[in-house]
Scaffold this motif. Structure first.
Motif, mmCIF file in Angstrom:
data_model
loop_
_atom_site.group_PDB
_atom_site.id
_atom_site.type_symbol
_atom_site.label_atom_id
_atom_site.label_comp_id
_atom_site.label_asym_id
_atom_site.label_seq_id
_atom_site.Cartn_x
_atom_site.Cartn_y
_atom_site.Cartn_z
ATOM 1 N N LEU A 72 -2.579 24.047 -17.499
ATOM 2 C CA LEU A 72 -2.024 25.356 -17.837
ATOM 3 C C LEU A 72 -3.096 26.436 -17.807
ATOM 4 O O LEU A 72 -2.826 27.568 -17.387
ATOM 5 N N ARG A 73 -4.322 26.102 -18.219
ATOM 6 C CA ARG A 73 -5.420 27.084 -18.113
ATOM 7 C C ARG A 73 -5.659 27.456 -16.653
ATOM 8 O O ARG A 73 -5.866 28.628 -16.329
ATOM 9 N N GLU A 74 -5.598 26.471 -15.766
ATOM 10 C CA GLU A 74 -5.734 26.749 -14.333
ATOM 11 C C GLU A 74 -4.577 27.610 -13.840
ATOM 12 O O GLU A 74 -4.775 28.540 -13.047
ATOM 13 N N ALA A 75 -3.365 27.301 -14.313
ATOM 14 C CA ALA A 75 -2.188 28.072 -13.899
ATOM 15 C C ALA A 75 -2.294 29.517 -14.372
ATOM 16 O O ALA A 75 -1.912 30.446 -13.648
ATOM 17 N N GLU B 143 -0.077 31.752 -12.182
ATOM 18 C CA GLU B 143 1.173 30.981 -12.182
ATOM 19 C C GLU B 143 1.834 30.946 -13.558
ATOM 20 O O GLU B 143 3.017 30.625 -13.661
ATOM 21 N N ALA B 144 1.048 31.199 -14.624
ATOM 22 C CA ALA B 144 1.587 31.065 -15.979
ATOM 23 C C ALA B 144 1.069 32.192 -16.861
ATOM 24 O O ALA B 144 0.004 32.765 -16.603
ATOM 25 N N ARG B 145 1.837 32.468 -17.901
ATOM 26 C CA ARG B 145 1.449 33.482 -18.889
ATOM 27 C C ARG B 145 0.227 33.012 -19.663
ATOM 28 O O ARG B 145 0.005 31.818 -19.821
ATOM 29 N N ASP B 146 -0.543 33.963 -20.196
ATOM 30 C CA ASP B 146 -1.755 33.561 -20.912
ATOM 31 C C ASP B 146 -1.466 32.897 -22.248
ATOM 32 O O ASP B 146 -2.361 32.305 -22.825
ATOM 33 N N ASP B 147 -0.248 32.946 -22.742
ATOM 34 C CA ASP B 147 0.041 32.268 -24.008
ATOM 35 C C ASP B 147 0.683 30.890 -23.790
ATOM 36 O O ASP B 147 1.178 30.275 -24.736
ATOM 37 N N VAL C 148 16.177 16.441 -13.781
ATOM 38 C CA VAL C 148 14.723 16.598 -13.905
ATOM 39 C C VAL C 148 14.285 17.898 -13.236
ATOM 40 O O VAL C 148 13.527 18.681 -13.816
ATOM 41 N N GLU C 149 14.779 18.151 -12.041
ATOM 42 C CA GLU C 149 14.392 19.369 -11.309
ATOM 43 C C GLU C 149 14.877 20.628 -12.016
ATOM 44 O O GLU C 149 14.164 21.638 -12.053
ATOM 45 N N ARG C 150 16.082 20.590 -12.592
ATOM 46 C CA ARG C 150 16.587 21.764 -13.316
ATOM 47 C C ARG C 150 15.740 22.065 -14.542
ATOM 48 O O ARG C 150 15.377 23.213 -14.797
ATOM 49 N N ILE C 151 15.403 21.038 -15.304
ATOM 50 C CA ILE C 151 14.586 21.247 -16.509
ATOM 51 C C ILE C 151 13.203 21.768 -16.109
ATOM 52 O O ILE C 151 12.676 22.705 -16.716
ATOM 53 N N ALA C 152 12.612 21.174 -15.075
ATOM 54 C CA ALA C 152 11.289 21.618 -14.620
ATOM 55 C C ALA C 152 11.342 23.062 -14.121
ATOM 56 O O ALA C 152 10.430 23.856 -14.399
ATOM 57 N N ALA C 153 12.402 23.431 -13.418
ATOM 58 C CA ALA C 153 12.533 24.804 -12.917
ATOM 59 C C ALA C 153 12.684 25.787 -14.081
ATOM 60 O O ALA C 153 12.092 26.875 -14.060
ATOM 61 N N MET C 154 13.445 25.409 -15.104
ATOM 62 C CA MET C 154 13.575 26.285 -16.282
ATOM 63 C C MET C 154 12.231 26.470 -16.971
ATOM 64 O O MET C 154 11.872 27.582 -17.374
ATOM 65 N N LEU C 155 11.480 25.390 -17.095
ATOM 66 C CA LEU C 155 10.147 25.484 -17.701
ATOM 67 C C LEU C 155 9.239 26.386 -16.876
ATOM 68 O O LEU C 155 8.527 27.232 -17.423
ATOM 69 N N ALA C 156 9.242 26.192 -15.579
ATOM 70 C CA ALA C 156 8.381 26.983 -14.693
ATOM 71 C C ALA C 156 8.739 28.467 -14.809
ATOM 72 O O ALA C 156 7.854 29.319 -14.894
ATOM 73 N N ARG C 157 10.046 28.769 -14.833
ATOM 74 C CA ARG C 157 10.457 30.182 -14.991
ATOM 75 C C ARG C 157 10.004 30.735 -16.326
ATOM 76 O O ARG C 157 9.533 31.862 -16.428
ATOM 77 N N GLY C 158 10.107 29.933 -17.360
ATOM 78 C CA GLY C 158 9.705 30.384 -18.693
ATOM 79 C C GLY C 158 8.203 30.583 -18.832
ATOM 80 O O GLY C 158 7.760 31.369 -19.679
ATOM 81 N N LEU C 159 7.420 29.915 -18.011
ATOM 82 C CA LEU C 159 5.961 30.044 -18.091
ATOM 83 C C LEU C 159 5.409 31.157 -17.211
ATOM 84 O O LEU C 159 4.269 31.557 -17.373
#
Length: 192
Positions: free
Chosen positions: A137-140, A145-149, A179-190
């Motif tokens: 996540l630090r790399e992302a 790719e991801a929010r700082d929090d 699995v793909e739906r949950i992962a996509a929701m997580l990715a959008r949220g991050l």
């Protein structure tokens, strides 16, 4: 300075392996209630005292048998974040829905309140996953790719909670598309 001599015979690692295998078999055959210290000792060809010398209580033995260290070592990260998240969701689902894992999980969740050291043992078993995901996540964050929090513990809570809820509510629907739906929701949220 010489190493101090320890009392007694060295522990036989075959006893640990036999006990862990016995617990897995008993979980699959009869669920959590079938796993007693006496049943494990009998099936493993050892004594109850030998088990208590190795594990502080039965839930600790069940936890180690149902969720062995190797499970946490299979985590491979480094693809794009969505792919990594899908791997974490899939790995969590595979772990918690394995026959021994599915049989052990409800009982272990109930035991955590009685055995606070069991919770600590569970956290230690998966600290490598927390560390690897935290680094990913630090790399992302650095790559945009991801929010700082973004926090590994939050992501893993959401994943574990989703898998447990799915196993309880709709176990037949936890397929690759889920699995793909949950992962996509997580990715959008991050995303930032």
């Amino acid at each position: 300075m010489a190493n101090p001599r320890t009392a007694g015979r060295p522990r036989d690692p075959r006893i640990e392996q036999a006990a862990l295998a016995a617990v897995r078999d008993l979980l699959v055959e009869g669920g959590y209630p079938a796993v007693t210290v006496a049943a494990v000792a009998d099936r493993a060809g050892t004594t109850k005292a030998a088990l208590y010398r190795r594990w502080p209580a039965l839930p600790h033995l069940i936890h180690e048998a149902a969720f062995p260290d190797e499970l946490a070592q299979d985590l491979v990260l480094g693809a794009d974040l969505a792919t990594d998240l899908a791997g974490i969701v899939r790995g969590t689902l595979d772990t918690l829905s394995s026959p021994p894992g599915a049989a052990a999980l409800p009982g272990l969740l109930a035991e955590v309140t009685t055995w606070p050291d069991l919770h600590a043992a569970m956290m230690r078993r998966f600290e490598g996953v927390f560390g690897a995901l935290g680094e990913r996540l630090r790399e992302a964050v650095a790559d945009g790719e991801a929010r700082d929090d973004a926090r590994a513990d939050d992501v893993l809570r959401v994943v574990i909670g989703s898998v447990i809820a799915g196993l309880l509510l709709t176990p037949g629907e936890l397929d690759d598309a889920w699995v793909e739906r949950i992962a996509a929701m997580l990715a959008r949220g991050l995303r930032p």
